[in-house]
Design a protein around this motif. Structure first.
Motif, short mmCIF file in Angstrom:
data_model
loop_
_atom_site.label_atom_id
_atom_site.label_comp_id
_atom_site.label_asym_id
_atom_site.label_seq_id
_atom_site.Cartn_x
_atom_site.Cartn_y
_atom_site.Cartn_z
N GLY A 103 43.11 50.60 54.01
CA GLY A 103 44.42 51.20 54.16
C GLY A 103 44.91 51.79 52.84
O GLY A 103 44.16 51.95 51.89
N ASP A 104 46.19 52.10 52.81
CA ASP A 104 46.77 52.71 51.63
C ASP A 104 47.06 51.65 50.58
O ASP A 104 47.50 50.55 50.88
CB ASP A 104 48.08 53.42 52.00
CG ASP A 104 47.85 54.54 53.00
OD1 ASP A 104 46.72 55.05 53.04
OD2 ASP A 104 48.78 54.89 53.75
N VAL A 105 46.82 52.00 49.33
CA VAL A 105 47.06 51.06 48.24
C VAL A 105 47.43 51.86 46.99
O VAL A 105 46.97 52.97 46.79
CB VAL A 105 45.81 50.18 47.98
CG1 VAL A 105 44.65 51.02 47.53
CG2 VAL A 105 46.11 49.09 46.99
N TYR A 106 48.31 51.28 46.18
CA TYR A 106 48.73 51.95 44.95
C TYR A 106 47.77 51.62 43.80
O TYR A 106 47.29 52.50 43.12
CB TYR A 106 50.16 51.54 44.58
CG TYR A 106 50.63 52.08 43.26
CD1 TYR A 106 50.90 53.43 43.10
CD2 TYR A 106 50.77 51.25 42.17
CE1 TYR A 106 51.33 53.93 41.89
CE2 TYR A 106 51.20 51.73 40.95
CZ TYR A 106 51.47 53.07 40.81
OH TYR A 106 51.89 53.57 39.60
N ALA A 107 47.51 50.34 43.60
CA ALA A 107 46.63 49.93 42.51
C ALA A 107 45.94 48.62 42.88
O ALA A 107 46.55 47.76 43.51
CB ALA A 107 47.41 49.76 41.22
#
Length: 73
Positions: A22-26
């Motif tokens: 999925g989406d992840v920033y860091a």
């Protein structure tokens, strides 16, 4: 943008690995290790001839925590 992922099969994950879908920033995996080695250790090369008659490694570790990684992000 959202991610669409099909079927996923995970066979194994290492101790300091991250598995994320999925989406992840860091992402930042952390690990720590302590290594004790005596004389003649960690030698690399061709044709080594190491002669240590008596070699001892004495380790006295008075503190309990050396590399704290709990809570690090």
């Amino acid at each position: 943008m959202p991610a669409f992922v099909g079927a996923v099969k995970v066979n194994s994950i290492g101790t300091s690995s991250i598995f994320h879908i999925g989406d992840v920033y860091a992402m930042s995996p952390v690990s720590s290790a302590k290594t004790f080695a005596g004389g003649g250790s960690f030698n690399t090369g061709d044709g080594l001839n190491i002669s240590l008659d008596q070699s001892y490694t004495y380790v006295t570790d008075s503190d309990m925590l050396d590399q704290n990684i709990i809570g690090n992000a």
